[in-house]
Design an enzyme around this catalytic site. Structure first.
Site, mmCIF file in Angstrom:
data_model
loop_
_atom_site.group_PDB
_atom_site.id
_atom_site.type_symbol
_atom_site.label_atom_id
_atom_site.label_comp_id
_atom_site.label_asym_id
_atom_site.label_seq_id
_atom_site.Cartn_x
_atom_site.Cartn_y
_atom_site.Cartn_z
ATOM 1 N N SER A 187 19.994 7.123 -5.521
ATOM 2 C CA SER A 187 21.438 6.883 -5.498
ATOM 3 C C SER A 187 21.826 6.245 -6.823
ATOM 4 O O SER A 187 20.973 5.690 -7.529
ATOM 5 C CB SER A 187 21.846 5.965 -4.340
ATOM 6 O OG SER A 187 21.580 6.554 -3.090
ATOM 7 N N ASP A 261 10.375 -5.116 2.131
ATOM 8 C CA ASP A 261 9.360 -5.021 3.168
ATOM 9 C C ASP A 261 9.958 -5.482 4.498
ATOM 10 O O ASP A 261 9.716 -6.585 4.957
ATOM 11 C CB ASP A 261 8.146 -5.885 2.792
ATOM 12 C CG ASP A 261 7.076 -5.835 3.870
ATOM 13 O OD1 ASP A 261 6.868 -4.752 4.427
ATOM 14 O OD2 ASP A 261 6.473 -6.887 4.166
#
Length: 813
Positions: A187, A261
């Site tokens: 993006s 994460d």
């Protein structure tokens, strides 16, 4: 009811003879412009949400229904066992239950917004039961609750978190235990202050690269509340209650994907001596367990045991008698982030927006925000947003399945919002993020990269797209024009061409020096690549040759690392270049094949050629990008992802904001819609940024149709929407010269209701519908017979001898 804006066109004029109900207090107006973008006007944000739901249901009814069924864990009940695993995930991660628990404690204005949207959904499907999917009965679906609508906003989080888990789990999962998810890492977004632009305006680009269909499918809308709290135009994922990016009158913001994460796969050792227990550091601990009964269409219900642990998450599958696979997702304990979503769309300044982001409810997304004051003071701000957790071994974040019996691998405390990398008003007067590591957002960012927690990012990534934006900003200097920035937004430069061209020149020279037998043909083909400017335009043949050559060249030869290519590899490159030309000649009849012939978007059976790079080849990416999900035997790509919706926003103190957009699909999901299923696809294919009509005078001047709905609240005490008592009739577009859409509403009928077209003399010309008309809202289409002459015609909604409504149409061929 619907009213029409009057604007001149030589083809047709529509004159409404029946009296029109004007927008009033407690009513919501939906004004559709000529690109079918709804401009939704209500007294309050609550009423805007009501209209938003109605407009979204009109365009994408099945999406709304399916997302609601998803959070209920009832997809298999209606669609069969192929969706059983989706129901399991929704139940296992308690999407609806957590939303129900959190809803009473939400601030009143957030609950009002949710109540408005929920009421709009209930109103629409009560009035339009025929719009339900064939497999679902409205009586089994309605009413929808506010908590269910809130929970649908958590689906996207569950989707991308589980997708990251399944990447970690790898071969431990069967295909039936995996989900289709948005691909990661492609993006673009950037912002520039007036110090860098020729017109002294600020600009922000929103450009998510995502699949065109599924959970990330895009839809555009504009919300305007008369109380001044909302005037937001933005990009929504279909069926979601809050936008993913956009602007109001004083600020704009955008997202790109990152990869914190926030999900892990744990292989957990089961306690062989105690049922429903597991081992952690050698100690036995109990799972939290519960049973869920999932109904399946035409099959017996399935009873599933769900086991969960705060240490290792939710059990996905039993691996053997000793071990089980668990998914640890951050959404497991978190309710849907609806308060943050509402605060973001009502923020007026970067400071207010920062406060909304500080609620820290969104699980990811790099974010750029920009505001502009009336005297043209500008703020730009970036945050590498994430909800990730510290752990004893930070590097465990980027390993495969982890040992769930070792506490060093488990999650610790949440990394606070204050510890996330942020940049405010950098000296370089720009911000950019193309999924890069956070320290590449601008020159000399204001944070020390050594302090960024490892759990937030994966690698020191600075990709081709980010480097290209920096290059274009350096070339543009401090006087970048609007036209220049539009080119930056649509940039289709393949930068690997620049790095590989000198290698080709050397390879050709070596071929002449040692008498390579095919040197003449290789040299001619190489010259075509060398002469190419590197822009992947749809009409150019060089990108096709380059792409095919790259595909046929050994992957160990890196075009972006030319200094590592030796002489033997350079000869291999000449040979694969000849192979590429032969392939094109054999499959397409010529080695000069326009790029758009193989890089294309297929919509409604029509091929739309596309410019830009392709995600299917790592060394051929660009800001203008496509991702092919299917490729035919000849190598023609069917692009199903890429630039999901480009929005370039311009803001300057004392002026109205302006924006330009480009979107691959039309606003309607109905393939039979002749006007708004592929109209935007043609512009997308042509690399044509279209202006948005943000100001009321603009969108009313381009009105295709407007409609007004009385606000009908649906609560626990009142679950039956109040429907209109009077018939309604509308026809659009205005103008038309081939087909007209006709929408009617009947609160009741004697069983004799019909729609007829009469000529100016009162003679019947055509019956619109072969059967008697049913109650409720319905949309039909009329295409005049070719023999029908131009002239005045009358559309009548009749019930026996009574004429409910009529409209006068002037048809001109």
């Amino acid at each position: 009811m619907r009213t029409k804006a009057h604007r001149f066109n030589p083809f047709i004029v529509l004159i409404i003879l029946s009296s029109a109900l004007l927008s009033q207090a407690g009513s919501v107006e939906i004004v559709r412009d000529s690109y079918w973008v709804p401009h939704i006007i209500g007294d309050t944000p609550q009423e805007c949400a009501y209209g938003l739901a109605i407009a979204m249901c009109q365009d994408h009814p099945k999406v709304i229904v399916d997302k609601t069924l998803n959070v209920r864990g009832e997809l298999a009940r209606f669609y069969g066992d192929s969706l059983l695993f989706d129901d399991f995930l929704a139940r296992a991660f308690r999407l609806k239950e957590k939303a129900e628990q959190a809803y009473p404690d939400l601030p009143a204005d957030v609950r009002d917004y949710l109540e408005g949207f929920t009421s709009g959904v209930n109103y629409y499907f009560a009035a339009n039961p025929g719009e339900m999917p064939n497999e679902v009965n409205s009586d089994d679906f309605l009413p929808v609750s506010e908590a269910e609508i809130a929970a649908t906003f958590g689906l996207l989080l569950l989707n991308h978190e589980y997708f990251q888990f399944q990447q970690d789990a790898g071969a431990l999962l069967k295909s039936s235990e995996q989900i289709s998810a948005s691909y990661e890492g492609m993006s673009n977004q950037w912002a520039l202050t007036p110090a860098r632009t020729a017109d002294k305006a600020a600009y922000l680009l929103c450009d998510p690269h995502l699949p065109f269909e599924g959970i990330t499918a895009s839809w555009q809308a504009h919300l305007i509340s008369r109380d001044g709290k909302l005037d937001f135009e933005g990009i929504f994922f279909e069926g979601t209650i809050f936008p993913s990016m956009g602007h109001n009158r004083s600020m704009a913001w955008s997202f790109t994907s990152n990869r914190p994460d926030f999900a892990d796969a744990f292989v957990v050792k089961l306690d062989p001596n105690t049922p429903d227990h597991y081992l952690l550091d050698g100690q036995s601990k109990a799972f939290n367990t519960r049973q869920e009964i999932i109904e399946i269409n035409d099959q017996p219900s399935d009873t599933v045991l769900i086991r969960q642990s705060d240490d290792v998450g939710v059990e996905i599958k039993l691996l053997d008698n000793n071990e089980s696979l668990f998914a640890k997702l951050q959404i497991e304990k978190e309710p849907p982030p609806v308060e943050q979503g509402y605060r973001m769309i009502t923020a007026r300044t970067v400071d207010e927006f920062r406060q909304a982001m500080a609620l820290h409810q969104y699980d990811k997304w790099n974010t750029i925000a920009m505001d502009v004051s009336s005297n043209n003071d500008v703020n730009i701000w970036f945050v590498y947003n994430a909800r990730a957790y510290r752990r004893n071994d930070p590097l465990a974040a980027w390993k495969g399945p982890l040992d769930g019996s070792d506490s060093d691998n488990l999650w610790g405390e949440l990394i606070s919002f204050d510890d996330l990398p942020t940049v405010s008003n950098p000296d370089a007067q720009f911000l950019q993020d193309c999924n890069d590591a956070p320290w590449y957002v601008t020159e000399n960012p204001s944070f020390d990269r050594s302090t960024v927690p490892v759990e937030l990012y994966k690698g020191d990534n600075f990709g081709q797209r980010g480097k290209r934006v920096w290059e274009l900003f350096e070339q543009g200097g401090d006087s970048m024009s609007e036209a220049y920035l539009k080119k930056v937004a649509l940039d289709a430069k393949i930068t690997s061409r620049d790095s590989i061209a000198p290698v080709l020149e050397l390879a050709v020279q070596e071929g002449y020096d040692d008498g390579y037998e095919h040197i003449n043909r290789a040299a001619a083909l190489a010259q075509a690549i060398i002469d190419w400017d590197g822009f992947a335009h749809r009409d150019s043949a060089q990108p096709t040759l380059f792409y095919t050559w790259r595909k046929m060249t050994d992957t160990s030869i890196k075009f972006l690392d030319p200094n590592e290519i030796d002489q033997n590899e350079r000869r291999m490159m000449l040979e694969s270049l000849i192979d590429a030309a032969n392939y094109l000649e054999n499959n397409f009849g010529s080695e000069e094949v326009p790029w758009g012939e193989i890089h294309r978007l297929v919509r409604n059976g029509i091929n739309y050629p596309l410019s830009g790079g392709t995600r299917d080849e790592d060394e051929m990416v660009a800001s203008r990008l496509g991702k092919a999900f299917e490729t035919d035997a000849d190598g023609r790509m069917d692009v199903g992802g890429g630039n999901l919706m480009i929005m370039l926003i311009r803001m300057k103190g004392g002026e109205q904001p302006r924006a330009w957009t480009m979107k691959p699909y039309g606003q309607s999901s109905d393939p039979t819609d002749p006007d708004h299923y592929t109209d935007l696809t043609a512009l997308y294919s042509a690399d044509s940024l279209r202006p948005t009509w943000y100001n009321e005078s603009e969108f009313r001047a381009h009105t295709e149709i407007s409609e007004s709905y009385p606000y009908t609240s649906v609560s626990e005490e009142n679950t039956t929407p109040v429907l209109p008592r009077s018939p309604q009739l509308a026809a659009w577009p205005n103008p038309f010269n081939g087909m007209v859409n006709i929408r009617y509403y009947l609160p009741s009928t004697s069983g004799k209701a019909e729609l007829w077209i009469y000529d100016a003399l009162g003679q019947k010309v055509s019956r619109i519908h072969p059967d008697k008309l049913a109650t409720g809202y319905h949309t039909l289409r009329w295409k005049p017979n070719r023999r029908l002459a131009s002239g005045m015609y009358i559309l009548r909604l009749e019930d026996g001898p009574s004429v409910f409504l009529q409209k006068k149409l002037l048809y001109v061929k």
